[in-house]
Write an enzyme that holds these catalytic residues in place. Structure first.
Site, PDB file in Angstrom:
ATOM      1  N   LYS A   6      -1.648  -1.370  -4.125  1.00 24.71           N
ATOM      2  CA  LYS A   6      -2.659  -0.322  -3.982  1.00 24.71           C
ATOM      3  C   LYS A   6      -1.959   1.019  -3.999  1.00 24.71           C
ATOM      4  O   LYS A   6      -1.083   1.291  -3.173  1.00 24.71           O
ATOM      5  CB  LYS A   6      -3.467  -0.461  -2.688  1.00 24.71           C
ATOM      6  CG  LYS A   6      -4.515   0.675  -2.549  1.00 24.71           C
ATOM      7  CD  LYS A   6      -5.258   0.607  -1.241  1.00 24.71           C
ATOM      8  CE  LYS A   6      -6.242   1.787  -1.121  1.00 24.71           C
ATOM      9  NZ  LYS A   6      -6.976   1.783   0.164  1.00 24.71           N
ATOM     10  N   TYR A  17       0.865  -1.183   0.000  1.00 22.89           N
ATOM     11  CA  TYR A  17       0.000   0.000   0.000  1.00 22.89           C
ATOM     12  C   TYR A  17       0.902   1.234   0.000  1.00 22.89           C
ATOM     13  O   TYR A  17       1.529   1.545   1.001  1.00 22.89           O
ATOM     14  CB  TYR A  17      -0.881  -0.040   1.243  1.00 22.89           C
ATOM     15  CG  TYR A  17      -1.938   1.031   1.356  1.00 22.89           C
ATOM     16  CD1 TYR A  17      -2.263   1.872   0.291  1.00 22.89           C
ATOM     17  CD2 TYR A  17      -2.646   1.200   2.546  1.00 22.89           C
ATOM     18  CE1 TYR A  17      -3.239   2.834   0.413  1.00 22.89           C
ATOM     19  CE2 TYR A  17      -3.624   2.168   2.683  1.00 22.89           C
ATOM     20  CZ  TYR A  17      -3.912   2.982   1.622  1.00 22.89           C
ATOM     21  OH  TYR A  17      -4.888   3.941   1.745  1.00 22.89           O
TER      22      TYR A  17
END
Length: 311
Positions: free
Chosen positions: A165, A137
């Site tokens: 992400k 992330y």
């Protein structure tokens, strides 16, 4: 060994609490079933939406143990396993692997503002310590460190990374990662303020790692379907414009204040936010309730709360 394939709507689930502040595992079961029944492909438990930074180590371990028992095979269960340093992260990963996790999502350790080269080494070292499928992330608004696509592409050569992400505003970064064919699922945040959702999916993104799916899972599943045929892009456009007001509401306060407040108001078993965070009240919350009614989500999902009836 081929990498795990993750596509579609990857919902960052809230953590529901009882009135006494303890974790509500009955509510967890209800919320997970709600996601399963409406097209969610994977859930992230104990991400930033799950108020993970305010959970104790014992709470984090209990949540992994208890929610992993709720798996039915219809969704992948990933857990937020970022520690405040490299060794703590390894410990969280070992525990998650031993107790039934399908995968884990990692960010840079918060607050330390590590150099990009140091954080690249961190992601590679912790990946070497586990065979659990991992997601990365890139979230500089929360952790300060911002990885360039060169860092990301090098990291994604590691066989354990299966999801990326992105939560910057850089469409070009998403394009570079997709162009590199790293064999990871490239997903984006659903914040309309970042503006990544439309270009990511149009460039060949594999889905969204989203927060709004907590309350609109079917709609987010539609927005997260890879564009393999022209009709999917047309359906995407209609759905995106339809729920744009809800996407904006989800990010109208720091994650997860708006979405968790709205969930509780419509009757989903969300519980309170953990202090010092507090739920929305007054006009701020009424705006979200009006959006729910305008979009017809109350009828679609069968919500009949007093708050909805009175707004």
């Amino acid at each position: 060994m081929s990498k795990m394939k993750v596509e579609g709507s990857f919902v960052a689930l809230i953590t529901p609490f009882n009135q006494d502040g303890t974790t509500d595992f009955g509510a967890f079961r209800t919320l997970l079933k709600f996601q399963e029944n409406h097209g969610t492909g994977a859930v992230l438990i104990m991400g930033s939406t799950g108020e993970v930074s305010m959970l104790s180590q014992q709470e984090r371990q209990a949540i992994i143990v208890e929610t992993a028992k709720m798996k039915t095979g219809r969704m992948k269960f990933f857990y937020g396993c970022t520690g405040n340093n490299t060794e703590t992260t390894k410990d969280y990963l070992r525990f998650a692997k031993a107790n039934g996790a399908d995968g884990a999502i990692l960010a840079a350790p918060s607050y330390i503002c590590g150099l990009e080269s140091d954080i690249e080494d961190y992601f590679l070292e912790v990946a070497d310590a586990t065979d659990l499928p991992l997601g990365l992330y890139n979230n500089p608004p929360r952790v300060k460190t911002d990885l360039h696509w060169d860092n990301l592409i090098r990291i994604f050569k590691h066989p354990n990374y299966v999801v990326h992400k992105e939560s910057t505003t850089r469409v070009g970064q998403v394009a570079q990662v997709l162009r590199a064919n790293t064999d990871v699922a490239v997903m984006c945040c659903d914040s309309p303020n970042l503006g990544l959702l439309v270009p990511t999916m149009s460039l060949g993104g594999h889905g969204t790692a989203n927060m709004t799916g907590n309350i609109a899972p079917s709609e987010m599943a539609a927005l997260s379907t890879p564009w393999t045929t022209p009709d999917i892009s047309v359906s995407f456009r209609a759905t995106y414009l339809h729920i744009l007001s809800l996407l904006h509401f989800s990010y109208s306060a720091i994650n997860p204040v708006a979405i968790k407040s709205l969930m509780k108001a419509v009757g989903l078993p969300a519980g309170e936010l953990r202090k010092p965070l507090k739920g929305l009240e007054g006009e701020a919350l009424l705006k979200g309730l009006r959006i729910i009614k305008e979009l017809g989500l109350d009828e679609k999902y069968g919500w009949r709360s007093a708050a909805l009836q009175s707004c």
